[in-house]
Motif scaffolding. Structure first.
Motif, PDB file in Angstrom:
ATOM      1  N   ILE A 157      18.452 -22.095   2.290  1.00 41.82           N
ATOM      2  CA  ILE A 157      19.043 -23.430   2.182  1.00 41.82           C
ATOM      3  C   ILE A 157      17.905 -24.422   2.423  1.00 41.82           C
ATOM      4  CG2 ILE A 157      20.930 -24.905   2.909  1.00 41.82           C
ATOM      5  CD1 ILE A 157      21.772 -22.059   2.055  1.00 41.82           C
ATOM      6  N   SER A 158      17.586 -25.223   1.434  1.00 39.11           N
ATOM      7  CA  SER A 158      16.392 -26.054   1.567  1.00 39.11           C
ATOM      8  C   SER A 158      16.539 -27.360   0.800  1.00 39.11           C
ATOM      9  CB  SER A 158      15.168 -25.288   1.054  1.00 39.11           C
ATOM     10  OG  SER A 158      14.003 -26.072   1.159  1.00 39.11           O
ATOM     11  N   SER A 159      15.926 -28.387   1.358  1.00 42.28           N
ATOM     12  CA  SER A 159      15.835 -29.675   0.663  1.00 42.28           C
ATOM     13  C   SER A 159      14.576 -29.740  -0.189  1.00 42.28           C
ATOM     14  CB  SER A 159      15.842 -30.824   1.689  1.00 42.28           C
ATOM     15  OG  SER A 159      14.778 -30.678   2.621  1.00 42.28           O
ATOM     16  N   ARG A 160      13.852 -28.638  -0.252  1.00 43.27           N
ATOM     17  CA  ARG A 160      12.667 -28.532  -1.085  1.00 43.27           C
ATOM     18  C   ARG A 160      12.906 -27.488  -2.167  1.00 43.27           C
ATOM     19  NH1 ARG A 160       7.964 -28.325   3.665  1.00 43.27           N
ATOM     20  NH2 ARG A 160       8.464 -30.338   4.627  1.00 43.27           N
ATOM     21  N   ASP A 161      11.897 -27.261  -2.964  1.00 47.36           N
ATOM     22  CA  ASP A 161      12.019 -26.255  -4.016  1.00 47.36           C
ATOM     23  C   ASP A 161      12.126 -24.865  -3.384  1.00 47.36           C
ATOM     24  OD1 ASP A 161      11.835 -28.221  -5.907  1.00 47.36           O
ATOM     25  OD2 ASP A 161       9.655 -28.008  -6.176  1.00 47.36           O
ATOM     26  N   VAL A 162      13.050 -24.068  -3.925  1.00 50.33           N
ATOM     27  CA  VAL A 162      13.277 -22.726  -3.408  1.00 50.33           C
ATOM     28  C   VAL A 162      12.554 -21.720  -4.287  1.00 50.33           C
ATOM     29  CG1 VAL A 162      15.010 -20.971  -2.912  1.00 50.33           C
ATOM     30  CG2 VAL A 162      15.501 -23.382  -2.446  1.00 50.33           C
ATOM     31  N   GLN A 163      11.808 -20.832  -3.649  1.00 48.88           N
ATOM     32  CA  GLN A 163      11.085 -19.807  -4.374  1.00 48.88           C
ATOM     33  C   GLN A 163      11.807 -18.466  -4.258  1.00 48.88           C
ATOM     34  OE1 GLN A 163       7.100 -19.781  -2.819  1.00 48.88           O
ATOM     35  NE2 GLN A 163       6.577 -21.782  -3.695  1.00 48.88           N
ATOM     36  N   GLU A 164      11.503 -17.571  -5.184  1.00 48.87           N
ATOM     37  CA  GLU A 164      12.066 -16.225  -5.171  1.00 48.87           C
ATOM     38  C   GLU A 164      11.660 -15.506  -3.883  1.00 48.87           C
ATOM     39  OE1 GLU A 164      14.037 -12.763  -6.563  1.00 48.87           O
ATOM     40  OE2 GLU A 164      14.080 -14.832  -7.298  1.00 48.87           O
ATOM     41  N   ILE A 165      12.583 -14.699  -3.341  1.00 51.72           N
ATOM     42  CA  ILE A 165      12.265 -13.964  -2.120  1.00 51.72           C
ATOM     43  C   ILE A 165      11.220 -12.890  -2.421  1.00 51.72           C
ATOM     44  CG2 ILE A 165      14.551 -14.388  -1.190  1.00 51.72           C
ATOM     45  CD1 ILE A 165      15.326 -11.553  -1.834  1.00 51.72           C
ATOM     46  N   PRO A 166      10.394 -12.512  -1.454  1.00 51.19           N
ATOM     47  CA  PRO A 166       9.347 -11.518  -1.693  1.00 51.19           C
ATOM     48  C   PRO A 166       9.927 -10.186  -2.163  1.00 51.19           C
ATOM     49  CG  PRO A 166       9.003 -12.631   0.407  1.00 51.19           C
ATOM     50  CD  PRO A 166      10.348 -13.046  -0.083  1.00 51.19           C
ATOM     51  N   HIS A 167       9.145  -9.460  -2.947  1.00 47.82           N
ATOM     52  CA  HIS A 167       9.605  -8.177  -3.475  1.00 47.82           C
ATOM     53  C   HIS A 167       9.886  -7.188  -2.349  1.00 47.82           C
ATOM     54  CE1 HIS A 167       9.933  -4.651  -6.056  1.00 47.82           C
ATOM     55  NE2 HIS A 167       9.044  -4.048  -5.275  1.00 47.82           N
ATOM     56  N   SER A 168       9.047  -7.186  -1.311  1.00 48.94           N
ATOM     57  CA  SER A 168       9.247  -6.240  -0.210  1.00 48.94           C
ATOM     58  C   SER A 168      10.562  -6.495   0.516  1.00 48.94           C
ATOM     59  CB  SER A 168       8.078  -6.334   0.776  1.00 48.94           C
ATOM     60  OG  SER A 168       7.967  -7.650   1.297  1.00 48.94           O
ATOM     61  N   LEU A 169      10.919  -7.768   0.674  1.00 48.20           N
ATOM     62  CA  LEU A 169      12.184  -8.090   1.320  1.00 48.20           C
ATOM     63  C   LEU A 169      13.357  -7.708   0.423  1.00 48.20           C
ATOM     64  CD1 LEU A 169      13.848  -9.290   3.572  1.00 48.20           C
ATOM     65  CD2 LEU A 169      13.429 -11.569   2.627  1.00 48.20           C
ATOM     66  N   LYS A 170      13.212  -7.954  -0.868  1.00 51.19           N
ATOM     67  CA  LYS A 170      14.273  -7.566  -1.796  1.00 51.19           C
ATOM     68  C   LYS A 170      14.486  -6.048  -1.772  1.00 51.19           C
ATOM     69  CE  LYS A 170      14.562  -9.706  -5.736  1.00 51.19           C
ATOM     70  NZ  LYS A 170      14.332 -10.146  -7.144  1.00 51.19           N
ATOM     71  N   GLN A 171      13.391  -5.287  -1.658  1.00 48.71           N
ATOM     72  CA  GLN A 171      13.505  -3.839  -1.584  1.00 48.71           C
ATOM     73  C   GLN A 171      14.190  -3.405  -0.290  1.00 48.71           C
ATOM     74  OE1 GLN A 171      12.713  -1.480  -3.966  1.00 48.71           O
ATOM     75  NE2 GLN A 171      13.855  -0.210  -2.509  1.00 48.71           N
ATOM     76  N   SER A 172      13.887  -4.078   0.816  1.00 45.93           N
ATOM     77  CA  SER A 172      14.543  -3.760   2.084  1.00 45.93           C
ATOM     78  C   SER A 172      16.037  -4.040   2.018  1.00 45.93           C
ATOM     79  CB  SER A 172      13.905  -4.564   3.228  1.00 45.93           C
ATOM     80  OG  SER A 172      12.549  -4.206   3.413  1.00 45.93           O
ATOM     81  N   LEU A 173      16.404  -5.126   1.349  1.00 44.61           N
ATOM     82  CA  LEU A 173      17.822  -5.417   1.166  1.00 44.61           C
ATOM     83  C   LEU A 173      18.482  -4.382   0.266  1.00 44.61           C
ATOM     84  CD1 LEU A 173      17.594  -9.298   0.670  1.00 44.61           C
ATOM     85  CD2 LEU A 173      18.548  -8.111   2.664  1.00 44.61           C
ATOM     86  N   SER A 174      17.762  -3.926  -0.752  1.00 42.30           N
ATOM     87  CA  SER A 174      18.306  -2.901  -1.653  1.00 42.30           C
ATOM     88  C   SER A 174      18.469  -1.565  -0.945  1.00 42.30           C
ATOM     89  CB  SER A 174      17.405  -2.741  -2.878  1.00 42.30           C
ATOM     90  OG  SER A 174      17.376  -3.929  -3.647  1.00 42.30           O
ATOM     91  N   ASN A 175      17.612  -1.273   0.020  1.00 42.30           N
ATOM     92  CA  ASN A 175      17.789  -0.045   0.794  1.00 42.30           C
ATOM     93  C   ASN A 175      19.107  -0.060   1.549  1.00 42.30           C
ATOM     94  OD1 ASN A 175      15.275   0.898  -0.026  1.00 42.30           O
ATOM     95  ND2 ASN A 175      14.213   0.117   1.786  1.00 42.30           N
ATOM     96  N   ARG A 176      19.514  -1.220   2.009  1.00 43.53           N
ATOM     97  CA  ARG A 176      20.795  -1.345   2.702  1.00 43.53           C
ATOM     98  C   ARG A 176      21.959  -1.199   1.731  1.00 43.53           C
ATOM     99  NH1 ARG A 176      20.926  -4.038   7.666  1.00 43.53           N
ATOM    100  NH2 ARG A 176      23.004  -4.800   7.106  1.00 43.53           N
ATOM    101  N   GLY A 177      21.825  -1.755   0.551  1.00 44.65           N
ATOM    102  CA  GLY A 177      22.898  -1.707  -0.437  1.00 44.65           C
ATOM    103  C   GLY A 177      22.374  -1.233  -1.777  1.00 44.65           C
ATOM    104  N   PRO A 178      22.277   0.078  -1.978  1.00 47.40           N
ATOM    105  CA  PRO A 178      21.631   0.602  -3.189  1.00 47.40           C
ATOM    106  C   PRO A 178      22.491   0.559  -4.450  1.00 47.40           C
ATOM    107  CG  PRO A 178      22.374   2.409  -1.804  1.00 47.40           C
ATOM    108  CD  PRO A 178      22.656   1.157  -1.040  1.00 47.40           C
ATOM    109  N   ASP A 179      23.777   0.199  -4.326  1.00 49.94           N
ATOM    110  CA  ASP A 179      24.677   0.290  -5.484  1.00 49.94           C
ATOM    111  C   ASP A 179      24.643  -0.936  -6.393  1.00 49.94           C
ATOM    112  OD1 ASP A 179      25.517   2.793  -4.615  1.00 49.94           O
ATOM    113  OD2 ASP A 179      27.142   1.962  -3.394  1.00 49.94           O
ATOM    114  N   TYR A 180      24.237  -2.082  -5.854  1.00 51.34           N
ATOM    115  CA  TYR A 180      24.236  -3.301  -6.695  1.00 51.34           C
ATOM    116  C   TYR A 180      23.394  -4.374  -6.010  1.00 51.34           C
ATOM    117  CZ  TYR A 180      25.808  -7.312  -9.415  1.00 51.34           C
ATOM    118  OH  TYR A 180      25.845  -8.428 -10.217  1.00 51.34           O
TER     119      TYR A 180
END
Length: 732
Positions: A8-31
């Motif tokens: 949540i930002s009043s500035r430009d939002v950038q894509e989350i890092p790939h490593s963090l996205k992979q960590s989130l995918s490890n928690r939820g591998p189905d979608y």
């Protein structure tokens, strides 16, 4: 289990890092799904606020994969849901719980902002179960977030120094400073159009609309009343024993039934349907939970019992060059492995129709070090050595790879390597806080009686939400698993805190007729009724995994652990410290009453018994228990001695047959009766078969004579026999 993330930002939002996205995918591998929104300022001076949501899904509810973030086509509202809503407004939730909650949240999209907020709070307050969530109400331009009132799911937050950007995530992904856990003491909201100088500030609403402050964890009022005169001792026929079984069974039904069948993993026994696994140390809580899960699950499903043992740094340093550290012998002496195998054997005996599999997870020290950095990242912002030790055990247990032993497997013989397919893990966490299982509870009772015990229990339950459940969630979910806590079911907690304290733990009466410890006596009595006698009498102890790194720091190679609760030896026999320490250990941790002295046996028979039996029984121990050379035993061997002693006294009648040579009438009668009981004929025990025994029953055991004993009477007698054998073994 799901992974949720939002910027949540009043500035430009950038894509989350790939490593963090992979960590989130490890928690939820189905979608994995993402969604963005932009909130316009109320005036030209106010800038826009960007919202960027990411969700990953582990599909465990309903007949389909519910894609997240869940979006409302008309209003643009968004829900990122990580949790399990077992009940909503007191009614069980059928189908996918995330979709059901979102439907309730969107059932009243009102123009009035305050009424809309009240509706959202009402829905969130009505949820029973573990959860963390992010809900963007597009109508009210407000973001709601939080964790359940017990903090069973992880949600971290990080704020920019100027307050212009706030990040929420199930996991930090790295050890960057600034992350902290969202408190579990309320529901938080951020009005996106009410920022001050571009800073986003959160408001908190209580879990209870009434604002009551005397409810423990916003669930119920703790019963602080002391026992009145003439209160009965907590025993098998106490109503709370049946009640706790009913509540725990209902909690398990919600958590283990209707679990979707997981993908099959190729390997040995891949055709077995296993959907649930237990984090299994062999202690009272997890074994009782596994036993009741047997009553709930369909007969066609198996249950995995995951038991972790680590190689210490000292053992790794002393192993031969080229060794991989995977030899099972070093791991079998770990306390958790000893109790785990003992409880596994009991479960197979108590529930022979169930397919049980004991997964022995053996972790060499080199492998522990190889995964250390990843575990440190997962458990962040927790950062202590104790956090790391516990997290490592949970991490490898959740991975679920180890040697698989099933019914018919012989002890520690080589077993095939298996991986549990179960996506649902059961944990016994919470039982000690609810039912008085810690040593500090006994200490509080000794200081100030029931009033002090009630205060200590109330404090423990009230701060469950401040414990390390968020850390455990981040660790266990890394392998695409979801941990569930039956003892932290809201209805069970309400029963426990409203139950009188002496109906949970009974420190006023430390010596129970059935030799049941006062700590968590309610659960121990239930375990004994469910045919788990060894588990019911297992002593509470800390997990052995916390010592992996402590041993690595011992430069002298000497053990740094003392016997729990044991004072320093003041015995004059300085040349035999092992005998003195072992005697103290057995005396304090078995807590066996001196039945020979209390049951009217003549002192000369007692002396004769000690003199004739001590050498022979100790000779049996020397031959049957492997111990290292040297005079001083380490903690490992002392605990092993305790376990073997318990096992021999309850399971090996030949040990008592040897005591038949003592010459005392009581010992011969004990040997005769114990042989029959250990053959498991207690339900049909006819005292009349042994006429010479009938008259002695009243005077020696205090059990009434009659044509047939019940199971309780037979158990009582066996434990008296066990106490006598223990007395014989203790050196004097």
């Amino acid at each position: 289990m799901c992974g949720i993330h939002a910027i949540i930002s009043s500035r430009d939002v950038q894509e989350i890092p790939h490593s963090l996205k992979q960590s989130l995918s490890n928690r939820g591998p189905d979608y994995l799904g993402q969604a963005t929104r932009t909130v316009s300022g109320e005036s030209q001076i106010d800038g826009d606020i960007s919202l960027f949501f990411t969700s990953t899904v582990l599909a465990l509810r309903g007949d389909h994969i519910a894609q997240q973030p869940i979006e409302h086509a008309d209003t643009g509202s968004i829900l990122c849901w990580n949790g399990e809503a077992w009940k909503l407004a007191g009614q069980p939730v059928n189908g996918n719980d995330g979709e059901a909650i979102f439907a309730q949240l969107m059932s009243a999209s009102l123009a009035d902002t305050q009424f809309q907020k009240n509706h959202v709070l009402q829905v969130l307050r009505s949820i029973q179960g573990p959860f963390a969530f992010l809900f963007y109400d597009a109508v009210g331009k407000c973001l709601y977030f939080g964790r359940d009132r017990l903090g069973r799911r992880s949600l971290l937050t990080k704020r920019a120094a100027d307050g212009s950007t706030v990040i929420f995530s199930s996991i930090a992904g790295s050890s960057e400073p600034g992350w902290k856990e969202v408190d579990a003491d309320g529901i938080f909201s951020v009005h996106l159009t009410a920022s001050e100088n571009g800073s986003l500030n959160a408001m908190r609403d209580d879990w209870l609309a009434s604002g009551e402050t005397d409810l423990v964890s916003s669930i119920g009022r703790f019963n602080m009343s002391p026992p009145e005169g003439g209160e009965a001792i907590l025993d098998f026929n106490t109503p709370s024993v049946k009640l706790v079984q009913d509540y725990l069974t209902r909690a398990l039904e919600l958590r283990v039934l209707n679990v979707p069948e997981p993908p099959r993993i190729p390997g040995p026994l891949a055709d077995i349907d296993v959907r649930v696994a237990v984090l299994f140390s062999g202690g009272l809580d997890c074994t009782l939970m596994a036993r009741l899960a047997h009553d709930v699950l369909p007969a066609s499903q198996g249950i995995d019992l995951i038991n972790v043992a680590f190689q210490s740094a000292r053992d790794a340093a002393g192993q031969p060059d080229g060794s991989d550290g995977k030899s099972s012998q070093a791991y079998e002496a770990c306390p958790d492995r000893i109790t785990g195998r003992q409880a596994f054997a009991e479960l197979k005996t108590a529930c022979p129709s169930r397919w049980w599999r004991f997964i022995a997870v053996n972790i060499p020290f080199a492998e522990t070090m190889a995964h250390r950095s990843r575990v440190v990242s997962l458990m962040y912002p927790h950062n202590t050595e104790m956090d790391l030790s516990i997290s490592l055990a949970l991490y490898f247990a959740s991975r679920g790879i180890g040697d698989g032993y099933v019914a018919g497997s012989s002890g520690i013989t080589p077993a095939p390597s298996v991986t549990t397919p179960a996506r649902v893990l059961l944990s016994g966490l919470g039982a000690d806080e609810l039912f008085g299982g810690y040593s500090r509870h006994e200490a509080a009772f000794k200081r100030t009686g029931y009033a002090g015990l009630a205060d200590e229990l109330k404090l423990d339950v009230s701060r469950i939400g401040q414990r390390n459940l968020g850390r455990d969630d981040r660790i266990l979910s890394h392998w695409g698993k979801e941990v569930r806590f039956p003892f932290l079911d809201e209805d069970l907690i309400k029963f426990a805190i409203e139950c009188p304290v002496w109906h949970k733990c009974d420190f006023a009466y430390p010596f129970h007729p059935a030799v049941i410890d006062p700590a968590k006596r309610l659960l121990r009595l239930l375990a004994d009724q469910l045919n788990l006698p060894l588990t019911a009498r297992e002593k509470k102890r800390a997990s052995s995994i916390a010592h992996v790194f402590d041993k690595a720091r011992e430069p002298t190679g000497k053990s740094s652990f003392n016997l729990p609760g044991s004072p320093k030896c003041r015995c004059r026999r300085r040349s035999e410290p092992a005998a003195c320490n072992t005697s103290r250990y057995v005396t304090e941790h078995l807590r066996m009453p001196d039945c020979m002295g209390q049951q009217g046996i003549a002192s000369k028979d007692k002396a004769k018994g000690f003199k004739a039996a001590r050498g022979e029984v100790q000779g049996l121990i020397a031959r049957d228990i492997t111990r290292p050379s040297g005079s001083v035993w380490s903690w490992r061997y002392l605990h092993s001695f305790h376990q073997m002693l318990t096992h021999q006294a309850l399971r090996v009648p030949e040990r008592i047959e040897r005591a038949d040579r003592v010459g005392g009438t009581s010992f011969r009668l004990a040997a005769c009766e114990c042989r029959v009981f250990t053959c498991r004929h207690a339900e049909a025990l006819d005292v009349g078969v042994w006429p010479r025994f009938v008259d002695n029953v009243r005077t020696w055991t205090g059990i009434p004579a009659g044509p047939r004993w019940g199971l309780v009477e037979a158990r009582l007698f066996l434990n008296r026999c066990r106490a006598i054998l223990t007395i014989l073994i203790i050196p004097t």
